[in-house]
Design a protein around this motif. Sequence first.
Motif, mmCIF file in Angstrom:
data_model
loop_
_atom_site.group_PDB
_atom_site.id
_atom_site.type_symbol
_atom_site.label_atom_id
_atom_site.label_comp_id
_atom_site.label_asym_id
_atom_site.label_seq_id
_atom_site.Cartn_x
_atom_site.Cartn_y
_atom_site.Cartn_z
ATOM 1 N N GLY A 1 -8.475 -0.323 1.908
ATOM 2 C CA GLY A 1 -8.058 -0.703 3.247
ATOM 3 C C GLY A 1 -7.384 0.388 4.059
ATOM 4 O O GLY A 1 -6.901 0.126 5.155
ATOM 5 N N GLU B 1 4.147 0.413 2.903
ATOM 6 C CA GLU B 1 3.442 -0.550 3.759
ATOM 7 C C GLU B 1 2.088 -0.917 3.153
ATOM 8 O O GLU B 1 1.713 -2.088 3.100
ATOM 9 N N LYS B 2 1.359 0.085 2.679
ATOM 10 C CA LYS B 2 0.046 -0.174 2.083
ATOM 11 C C LYS B 2 0.201 -0.949 0.776
ATOM 12 O O LYS B 2 -0.559 -1.868 0.496
ATOM 13 N N ALA C 1 2.581 -3.090 0.015
ATOM 14 C CA ALA C 1 2.903 -4.476 0.368
ATOM 15 C C ALA C 1 1.647 -5.225 0.805
ATOM 16 O O ALA C 1 1.427 -6.382 0.415
ATOM 17 N N SER C 2 0.815 -4.572 1.592
ATOM 18 C CA SER C 2 -0.429 -5.183 2.057
ATOM 19 C C SER C 2 -1.351 -5.498 0.879
ATOM 20 O O SER C 2 -1.923 -6.587 0.798
ATOM 21 N N LEU C 3 -1.481 -4.553 -0.045
ATOM 22 C CA LEU C 3 -2.346 -4.768 -1.210
ATOM 23 C C LEU C 3 -1.787 -5.862 -2.120
ATOM 24 O O LEU C 3 -2.547 -6.673 -2.662
ATOM 25 N N GLN D 1 -0.034 -8.423 -1.159
ATOM 26 C CA GLN D 1 -0.317 -9.696 -0.488
ATOM 27 C C GLN D 1 -1.777 -10.085 -0.699
ATOM 28 O O GLN D 1 -2.080 -11.247 -0.993
ATOM 29 N N GLN D 2 -2.682 -9.110 -0.573
ATOM 30 C CA GLN D 2 -4.104 -9.383 -0.808
ATOM 31 C C GLN D 2 -4.317 -9.860 -2.242
ATOM 32 O O GLN D 2 -5.077 -10.798 -2.483
#
Length: 131
Positions: free
Chosen positions: A63, A95-96, A98-100, A102-103
């Motif tokens: 992503g 940030e990345k 945290a995003s991963l 969550q995914q």
Amino acid sequence: MMPNKEVTYSISELADEFDITPRTLRHYEELGLLMPRRKGNSRIYSHKDRIRLALTIRGKRLGFSLAEMRELFDLYDAEHRSRPQLHSMVAMIAEKRASLQQQQEDIEKVLAELDAADIKARETLEKMKHH
């Protein structure tokens, strides 16, 4: 003692290895993600270029945008890293991450729902066999 010969790659070797087009490699070069040497019209990619290409492809799958990958490479390559650059790199990674995460949680929830639906459907099929 043998001279230390650097391993290099042609555009077609890297394109074939990573299953991408030479045009994609040229695009990554235009964006500053790869920096091959030139010999006439030929591009000569270094081991570092190969590693960056692998990281770029993996980053895209996870992503990261190409601009984000370029920013990470620039921050990593900075000869005299400054405190703000390092803070920026740490923030971008956090940030990345945290995003991963969550995914990953979302995927685990969907997989659990699919498992439950699969079990229910199989149980219903089993009951139908006996009736």
